[in-house]
Design a protein around this motif. Structure first.
Motif, short mmCIF file in Angstrom:
data_model
loop_
_atom_site.label_atom_id
_atom_site.label_comp_id
_atom_site.label_asym_id
_atom_site.label_seq_id
_atom_site.Cartn_x
_atom_site.Cartn_y
_atom_site.Cartn_z
N VAL A 204 0.85 -1.19 0.00
CA VAL A 204 0.00 0.00 0.00
C VAL A 204 0.90 1.25 0.00
CG1 VAL A 204 -1.70 1.31 1.32
CG2 VAL A 204 -1.87 -1.18 1.20
N HIS A 205 0.53 2.22 -0.86
CA HIS A 205 1.36 3.42 -0.95
C HIS A 205 0.49 4.64 -1.21
CE1 HIS A 205 0.87 3.40 -5.34
NE2 HIS A 205 1.14 2.11 -5.31
N ALA A 206 1.11 5.82 -1.18
CA ALA A 206 0.38 7.09 -1.25
C ALA A 206 -0.12 7.43 -2.65
CB ALA A 206 1.27 8.22 -0.74
N GLY A 207 0.25 6.63 -3.65
CA GLY A 207 -0.14 6.95 -5.02
C GLY A 207 -1.19 6.01 -5.59
N LEU A 208 -1.92 5.33 -4.75
CA LEU A 208 -2.89 4.35 -5.23
C LEU A 208 -4.04 4.98 -6.02
CD1 LEU A 208 -3.11 1.89 -2.19
CD2 LEU A 208 -2.10 1.45 -4.45
N GLN A 209 -4.25 6.28 -5.86
CA GLN A 209 -5.32 6.94 -6.62
C GLN A 209 -4.93 7.22 -8.06
OE1 GLN A 209 -7.42 10.19 -4.64
NE2 GLN A 209 -6.60 9.52 -2.67
N GLY A 210 -3.65 7.03 -8.39
CA GLY A 210 -3.26 7.19 -9.79
C GLY A 210 -2.04 8.07 -9.99
#
Length: 280
Positions: A204-210
């Protein structure tokens, strides 16, 4: 006679491409040369010279340089070329190219694709040809022209984070992908182009929204750019920019170091393409 009518109808104010053609014709005629004669001097056909003059074909850097030298234009056409090629980008993307050209620092995060500023010709051609093959060579040239920002005296600093998937997804076949990975490694010792890989194991990371890009300038507010299918969304909203700047900081912390990222690229090249040394 039809070519003459096309030339006479050319409006230099219609577009940068029309202006380029107008200036090419003006300087050629001033030199007392026909299209065929100029073509022979610069090692192109007279027909191609005519197509460029009538804005039916995009000029290239090589063509511009040769014609500038032959006609003594002082580099005029070469200087116009960047504007011409940028004007050929999709309308919704032209603003992004302008941001790239003005930025002092660019921070980009892409999950599954190498950023256009770092693409090779083969990789860019494969990406652009995924759904549309019309004018593919010209569209590829236009995309690669954006990379000319790295040749400027005050070129921007680029920070690029790629998801590991971007390195493993085979775009354009083995040879194209091998060349693309080797190209990324060519920046290993360039302090102005910094490449990091976000490995699968990061979870899981901070850029999962794209994917997103951040553009920073000397005096203007920073701009965030996100992209959809056929649309782009730049914003200078300070809260949104601040949120994604924080996300980028976390992505950099979760990504491999520049040195370890380069090693992972080498490992992938060896594992998938049997190449033991990514840099010639």
């Amino acid at each position: 006679m039809s070519d003459v009518r096309h030339i006479n109808a050319l409006d230099p104010g219609a577009s940068p491409l029309d202006y380029y053609g107008y200036e090419l014709r003006r300087h050629r005629e001033t030199a007392g040369l026909t299209q065929k004669q100029l073509g022979a001097i610069v090692n192109y056909t007279g027909s191609l010279v005519g197509q460029v003059e009538t804005a039916r074909k995009l000029p290239t850097a090589e063509f511009s340089e040769r014609v500038d030298a032959a006609l003594g234009t002082g580099g005029l056409l070469s200087r116009l070329l960047g504007l011409v090629l940028r004007s050929q980008l999709p309308a919704w993307f032209q603003q992004v190219a302008e941001l790239e050209a003005r930025a002092t620092e660019i921070c980009t995060f892409h999950t599954h694709l190498v950023h256009g500023l770092l693409q090779t010709r083969g990789y860019a051609r494969a990406v652009l040809g995924a759904m549309e093959v019309a004018n593919l060579d010209d569209r590829t040239t236009v995309r690669l022209a954006r990379q000319s920002i790295f040749g400027k005296q005050a070129s921007p600093v680029l920070w690029a984070i790629f998801g590991e998937a971007a390195l493993r997804q085979e775009i354009g076949g083995p040879e194209v992908m091998r060349t693309q990975l080797r190209h990324l490694l060519s920046y290993t010792d360039d302090p102005r182009v910094n490449i990091q890989v976000l490995p699968f194991k990061a979870g899981v990371h901070a850029g999962l929204q794209g994917s997103f890009d951040l553009f920073h300038f000397t005096s203007d507010p920073s701009i965030l750019y996100t992209e959809g299918y056929g649309t782009g969304h730049p914003t200078a909203n300070p809260d949104t920019v601040k949120d994604c700047s924080l996300r980028y900081d976390h992505l950099q912390a979760a990504a491999l170091s520049i040195k370890d990222s380069a090693q992972l690229i080498r490992d992938i090249m060896e594992e998938r393409y049997g190449e033991h040394d990514g840099v010639a």
